[in-house]
Motif scaffolding. Structure first.
Motif, PDB file in Angstrom:
ATOM      1  N   GLU A  45       0.071 -16.595  57.804  1.00 49.19           N
ATOM      2  CA  GLU A  45       0.572 -15.613  56.846  1.00 49.19           C
ATOM      3  C   GLU A  45       0.000 -15.876  55.453  1.00 49.19           C
TER       4      GLU A  45
ATOM      5  N   ASP B 143      -3.544 -14.567  55.359  1.00 48.12           N
ATOM      6  CA  ASP B 143      -3.526 -13.100  55.242  1.00 48.12           C
ATOM      7  C   ASP B 143      -3.252 -12.687  53.790  1.00 48.12           C
ATOM      8  N   ARG B 144      -2.310 -13.365  53.169  1.00 42.87           N
ATOM      9  CA  ARG B 144      -1.956 -13.032  51.787  1.00 42.87           C
ATOM     10  C   ARG B 144      -3.129 -13.305  50.850  1.00 42.87           C
TER      11      ARG B 144
ATOM     12  N   GLU C 101      -6.328 -13.283  51.663  1.00 39.51           N
ATOM     13  CA  GLU C 101      -7.349 -12.256  51.899  1.00 39.51           C
ATOM     14  C   GLU C 101      -6.987 -10.941  51.195  1.00 39.51           C
ATOM     15  N   ASN C 102      -5.713 -10.549  51.290  1.00 40.21           N
ATOM     16  CA  ASN C 102      -5.271  -9.309  50.644  1.00 40.21           C
ATOM     17  C   ASN C 102      -5.420  -9.396  49.130  1.00 40.21           C
ATOM     18  N   GLU C 103      -5.068 -10.563  48.601  1.00 43.45           N
ATOM     19  CA  GLU C 103      -5.214 -10.742  47.164  1.00 43.45           C
ATOM     20  C   GLU C 103      -6.673 -10.680  46.740  1.00 43.45           C
TER      21      GLU C 103
ATOM     22  N   ASP D 101      -9.093  -8.959  48.279  1.00 43.60           N
ATOM     23  CA  ASP D 101      -9.523  -7.550  48.357  1.00 43.60           C
ATOM     24  C   ASP D 101      -9.022  -6.770  47.147  1.00 43.60           C
ATOM     25  N   ALA D 102      -7.768  -7.038  46.777  1.00 42.73           N
ATOM     26  CA  ALA D 102      -7.211  -6.324  45.630  1.00 42.73           C
ATOM     27  C   ALA D 102      -7.955  -6.688  44.354  1.00 42.73           C
TER      28      ALA D 102
END
Length: 228
Positions: free
Chosen positions: A173, A176-177, A179-181, A183-184
């Motif tokens: 998790e 994933d967080r 990676e999302n950060e 991308d953002a």
């Protein structure tokens, strides 16, 4: 009977000491049988000594009985020769040996009774040691099975422990967080660098091109219809 009391005391003391320190049941049982056998051999020597005393008393009794018969015959011989005084002396000697024989018989019978009990006890003890040897294999097998069972339960306990799996899920998790950060952050960087304006024109050109394609398709359809 003190022989076997000492045996029980020594063996019991050894057993209590060995059990309190036991780590390997097989070694403990082997040592216990060695100690029992050693004490049995000591008891056997003492029983043998008691048997020797019994035989000695029996020999003394038999000797006195021979003397009784000997002086009885001498008294008969003196009477046959007409010598009453000599016969009387022989009978007195015979009586002395009879009294000694009676004393030896009492001692021998008492010693024999005690010796017979000792021999029976020693035989029982020997049988118990042999039984212990036979049981040793069973006890060792049970001990090994118990150790194996403990090992299995320990392994099962570790397999049921979900701590490592929960930690793995939490790490997944977290990745994933991250990676999302990332991308953002990349999206924000593009917006701030002006690339977004270029992208808007590119989208607009794509929209214009799409309208031209639609018009071309309509023209082809009309020309095909006119030829008919």
């Amino acid at each position: 009977m003190g022989i076997f009391s000492r045996f029980k005391t020594v063996v019991k003391s050894n057993v209590n000491d060995m059990i309190s320190k036991a780590e390997d049941p097989q070694k403990m049982l082997n040592q216990l049988i060695i100690d029992m056998t050693e004490q049995y051999n000591n008891a056997k020597k003492e029983v043998a000594s008691a048997i020797a005393d019994e035989k000695k008393l029996k020999g003394a009794l038999q000797e006195q009985e021979l003397q009784v018969n000997k002086w009885a015959k001498k008294a008969e011989l003196a009477v046959s020769k007409g010598d009453d005084n000599l016969a009387l002396s022989a009978l007195n000697r015979k009586k002395e040996h009879e009294e000694l024989a009676a004393q030896y018989r009492t001692q021998w019978e008492s010693q024999k009774a005690a010796t017979d009990k000792l021999k029976n006890k020693l035989r029982e003890l020997s049988n118990k040691i042999e039984e212990a040897k036979r049981k040793k294999g069973i006890l060792v097998a049970r001990a090994k099975r118990a150790e194996a069972q403990k090992s299995i339960q320990k392994t099962m306990g570790s397999l049921n422990d979900k701590g490592a799996f929960d930690a793995f899920d939490r790490m997944s998790e977290k990745v994933d967080r991250i990676e999302n950060e990332a991308d953002a952050e990349e999206e924000l960087n593009e917006m701030m660098s002006g690339d977004d304006l270029e992208k808007q024109f590119e989208d607009l050109e794509k929209e214009d091109n799409s309208e031209a394609m639609d018009e071309l398709a309509a023209l082809k359809a009309k020309m095909a219809k006119d030829k008919e």
